[in-house]
Design a protein around this motif. Structure first.
Motif, short mmCIF file in Angstrom:
data_model
loop_
_atom_site.label_atom_id
_atom_site.label_comp_id
_atom_site.label_asym_id
_atom_site.label_seq_id
_atom_site.Cartn_x
_atom_site.Cartn_y
_atom_site.Cartn_z
N LEU A 28 0.93 -1.36 -0.12
CA LEU A 28 0.10 -0.04 0.01
C LEU A 28 0.87 1.25 0.21
CD1 LEU A 28 -2.88 -0.91 2.55
CD2 LEU A 28 -3.04 -0.51 -0.02
N LEU A 29 1.76 1.21 -0.59
CA LEU A 29 2.82 2.34 -0.92
C LEU A 29 2.68 3.13 -2.17
CD1 LEU A 29 5.95 0.73 0.47
CD2 LEU A 29 4.84 2.71 1.54
N PRO A 30 2.83 4.42 -2.17
CA PRO A 30 2.20 5.05 -3.44
C PRO A 30 3.51 5.11 -4.33
CG PRO A 30 3.11 6.60 -1.68
CD PRO A 30 3.08 5.43 -1.15
N MET A 31 3.02 5.60 -5.67
CA MET A 31 4.05 5.35 -6.83
C MET A 31 3.68 6.31 -7.89
SD MET A 31 2.99 1.50 -8.08
CE MET A 31 2.21 0.86 -6.49
N ARG A 32 4.50 6.49 -8.97
CA ARG A 32 4.12 7.35 -9.95
C ARG A 32 3.55 6.41 -11.03
NH1 ARG A 32 8.47 9.77 -10.62
NH2 ARG A 32 7.76 11.90 -9.54
N ILE A 33 2.03 6.66 -10.91
CA ILE A 33 1.26 5.60 -11.97
C ILE A 33 -0.16 6.35 -11.86
CG2 ILE A 33 0.09 4.31 -10.06
CD1 ILE A 33 0.54 1.83 -11.94
N LYS A 34 -0.76 6.01 -13.09
CA LYS A 34 -2.09 6.49 -13.48
C LYS A 34 -3.03 5.19 -12.96
CE LYS A 34 -4.99 8.92 -16.82
NZ LYS A 34 -5.04 9.39 -18.10
N ALA A 35 -3.32 5.43 -11.80
CA ALA A 35 -3.95 4.34 -10.95
C ALA A 35 -5.37 4.08 -11.35
CB ALA A 35 -4.17 4.65 -9.53
N SER A 36 -6.03 4.88 -11.96
CA SER A 36 -7.32 4.48 -12.62
C SER A 36 -7.40 3.64 -13.51
CB SER A 36 -7.97 6.24 -12.72
OG SER A 36 -7.42 6.76 -13.77
N GLN A 37 -6.30 3.60 -14.44
CA GLN A 37 -6.26 2.78 -15.65
C GLN A 37 -5.21 1.63 -15.41
OE1 GLN A 37 -5.79 5.16 -19.42
NE2 GLN A 37 -7.07 6.77 -18.59
N SER A 38 -5.02 1.47 -14.16
CA SER A 38 -3.99 0.44 -13.88
C SER A 38 -4.76 -0.76 -13.15
CB SER A 38 -2.85 0.91 -13.06
OG SER A 38 -2.10 1.91 -14.01
N LYS A 39 -4.16 -1.82 -12.90
CA LYS A 39 -4.39 -2.91 -12.40
C LYS A 39 -3.41 -3.91 -12.00
CE LYS A 39 -7.82 -7.01 -12.68
NZ LYS A 39 -8.54 -7.65 -13.69
N ILE A 40 -3.26 -4.35 -10.56
CA ILE A 40 -2.37 -5.06 -10.12
C ILE A 40 -2.84 -6.30 -9.29
CG2 ILE A 40 -0.06 -5.14 -8.51
CD1 ILE A 40 0.37 -2.20 -9.35
#
Length: 732
Positions: A331-343
């Protein structure tokens, strides 16, 4: 926390920066429901709040309280910091999940009362006890008396000849004067030290007596402090279970707070792992890179095989995918477009990156790799990264071996990222439905890697081009090309052509998609304009009809009177209104000409043709017909959409037949694949393949390959005069 994995993934600097936001050191991962933690972090991200106070670990203090021990006031105040901070948090307004959690934390009144004994700097308030107030006043008087005594001695005529300086020195905890020998004839004092020049540091007897009295006052204060320490410890020990709970709750909120403040500083985003094993990254950048080029990755199958140019970012892409999954798990933040990503969520993470060769253990590179991989077969739900899988042994043997190893790991539901230059391994794995291909791209014009990746193809290594770029003599490179062989060089060239063709096709698709979106936008604009004009027309029609009927009513009223003039006026007025109820006509704009650049709402285009009431205009490759009255002259010419042309050069000197006699099966299949690709580019409809009869292995391999090839329509044994059973006629 896996320190070795963090180092391999180049996340050490990132995590060191994150830890600076924690109020006290703790484990990296949050325990408990990650979905609930994620919701609370999201809610906290929207709020303004003060950071938690810096706090010491309280495990030892809690242990002492459980044994009825007495805490020092400095230890008690650490609990007070927690009470105060949670009181502050409960005064703020948060959203549902965070607010509900804080509401359940009820701070006992007797613990809150302890806060009144400490000031904002977390020091005990002496004014809480009158005895301490009096003792502090006495201390002040004694200290003033000491300063007065020193001042008097420094100006004494008898002692002045013996003073080396008039400063007051702090020696071994004593305030002292620096004097020469012989002072004892005029002053009784205690020597507390010697200077390097032979002088004496002395404490005059009068000052010593005052210092002793100060010591007694300090002891009295300590006795009072101890009384309070016992009292506070007794109160705290009665609430031991709550203290353990609030101490853990503080760590939980500290996790939330550090993550939110870290994300705000770096403009990072959070992403929650789901229950799948898919990884989709949009605009992700590894935190170790400065001015990084963000990557977009769709990794939905079990194996991602990354091939292509040296120094093109393959290893960093592997680390990026592993890092994104690892950080999302924590649950650590990162430089990413979260709304269009999936992990997806994985139980364990492993990276086989470094050379495992170990001189002490007499272990080779390949043996070390085998030792590392042998430990993976018992693992389940793992995300695994293997960099440069071909290290340490013959590429043909390794290709076959690694294929079987990877397929076994896939059976165990492991998700694997691999970087390699092994085209054989890539070809062996490419046919598997669970394998995705990704090629690192090379800018042939500028002779450098692009640090971009193309999905669905095998990349070329560009070893010779890279060598030239790094000043290896061209003569050596040319000799290497000849030694490499014409067939392999042709294979590399076809791989390169395949990549270029794929890029050109994707560019064309992107252009078509843009035009399609533009067409939809234009159609929606035209539809909106049509609806607007219809609404305006209907509104105007209703207004005119209402005015007409009103005029008729007024005319009817005049029938009751014999004044003909008024009657005539009313009828005339009604007839004039009736004539006004007509559909607005489309008037031709005589100023417009074919070739003019015009503007229609937000759309700009060029006039191709003009009819009676409308014109045909072209805008960004699209044509539409617009009424003339809606067009306006545009001062700026429209930049027409560029057209993408794809040119494919036919191979020179290509025969319609291929002889595979004397080749091993794998060599024959490679050459056959290359031959069919060239035949397709050349436009051949039918080719002849000679494989011979022999043991039947080569004939069988050719037959199976032709069955699986998508571009082969059909094939049969050749006529007797063209080879019979030892050849195949292939129709493309």
């Amino acid at each position: 926390m896996n320190e070795a994995l963090i180092i391999k993934l180049d996340l050490s600097s990132y995590l060191d920066e994150f830890k600076n936001f924690l109020a006290r050191e703790k484990e990296l991962f949050l325990q408990g429901d990650s979905h609930l933690h994620f919701k609370r972090i999201e809610e906290l991200s929207k709020a303004q709040f003060k950071a938690p106070p810096i706090l010491k670990k309280l495990d030892t203090a809690l242990l002492h309280l459980s044994k009825q021990g007495v805490l020092h006031l400095d230890e008690s105040v650490e609990f007070v910091k927690i009470f105060r901070y949670f009181s502050y948090l409960k005064s703020l307004k948060f959203e549902e999940n965070l607010n509900s959690w804080l509401e359940k934390i009820e701070l006992p009144r007797n613990l809150l009362q302890l806060c009144a004994y400490f000031d904002e700097k977390d020091s005990f308030k002496d004014e809480s006890d009158e005895r301490l107030v009096n003792l502090n006043h006495a201390l002040k008087i004694k200290n003033e008396a000491i300063m007065s005594e020193f001042k008097k001695l420094c100006h004494s005529k008898n002692l002045t000849p013996y003073l080396i300086d008039t400063q007051i020195h702090l020696i071994n905890g004593y305030e002292a004067l620096l004097v020469r020998g012989g002072y004892n004839h005029f002053l009784k004092a205690k020597i507390v030290g010697r200077s390097s020049s032979g002088g004496f540091y002395i404490v005059p007897l009068s000052v010593e007596n005052l210092q002793d009295e100060i010591g007694k006052i300090e002891n009295q204060k300590e006795e009072i402090y101890y009384e309070y320490a016992k009292s506070f410890s007794l109160i705290l020990s009665k609430e031991l279970l709550f203290l353990k709970f609030i101490d853990k709750s503080f760590d939980v909120f500290d996790h939330y707070s550090a993550r939110v403040m870290f994300a705000r500083k770096n403009d990072y985003e959070f992403i929650l792992c789901d229950n799948s094993d898919e990884i989709v990254l949009k605009n992700f950048a590894h935190p170790a890179l400065k001015n990084p080029k963000s990557v977009d990755i769709e990794f939905k199958k079990q194996v991602l095989l990354i091939t292509g140019v040296n120094a093109g970012g393959k290893s960093m892409l592997l680390k990026s995918i592993l890092s994104a999954a690892f950080l999302a798990k924590a649950l650590l933040p990162m430089r990413i477009k979260a709304s269009q990503s999936k992990i997806g969520s994985f139980k364990t993470y492993e990276a086989i990156i470094e050379d495992p060769q170990n001189v002490k253990n007499n272990i080779s590179t390949f043996a070390g790799r085998m030792l590392q991989i042998s430990k993976l077969f018992s693992q389940k739900n793992m995300l695994l990264g293997i960099d440069e899988i071909e290290l340490g042994t013959d590429f043909e043997e390794a290709g076959c071996l690694y294929r079987e190893i990877i397929l076994k790991l896939v059976e165990n539901k492991q998700k694997i990222i691999i970087t390699t230059h092994h085209k054989l391994l890539a070809m062996l794995l490419a046919k598997n439905d669970e394998v995705e291909l990704l090629a690192a791209l090379y800018d042939e014009k500028n002779a450098c890697p692009k640090y971009e990746f193309l999905k669905g193809t095998i990349g070329k290594s560009y070893a010779f081009e890279t060598a030239l770029n790094y000043q290896i003599p061209p003569v050596l490179v040319e000799k290497a090309r000849k030694n490499y062989g014409e067939d392999k060089e042709n294979l590399e060239e076809l791989v390169s052509k395949n990549v270029r063709l794929e890029l050109e096709l994707r560019a064309k698709l992107k252009e078509l998609e843009f035009k399609e979106n533009k067409a939809d936008e234009l159609l929606n604009t035209l539809k909106a304009l049509k609806e607007k004009e219809e609404d305006e027309f209907k509104t105007r029609l209703r207004e005119l009809e209402f005015a007409f009927h009103k005029a008729i009513e007024e005319a009817k009223k005049t029938l009751d009177f014999k004044e003909l003039k008024d009657k005539q006026r009313s009828l005339n007025k009604a007839n004039e209104l009736k004539k006004a109820i007509v559909l607005p006509s489309m008037e031709k704009n005589d100023e417009l000409r074919v070739g003019d650049f015009v503007k229609y709402e937000k759309i700009k285009g060029k006039i191709l043709n003009i009819s009676k009431n409308d014109a045909l205009i072209e805008s960004e490759g699209l044509k539409l017909r617009v009424p003339l009255k809606l067009l306006k002259i545009s001062s700026k010419p429209v930049k027409q959409a560029s057209k993408t042309n794809i040119n494919i050069q036919k191979p020179h000197k290509l025969s319609v037949s291929l002889d595979l006699h004397g080749l091993r099966s794998d060599e024959a299949i490679e050459r056959l694949d290359s031959f069919i690709s060239d035949a397709l580019i050349a436009g051949f409809d039918e080719v002849l393949i000679y494989h011979g009869i022999g043991t039947g292995k080569l004939a069988f391999a050719v037959k199976e390959f032709l069955k699986a090839h998508k571009s082969v329509k059909s094939f049969d044994d050749a006529p007797l005069n063209q080879g019979g059973f030892g050849a195949k006629v292939v129709r493309l």
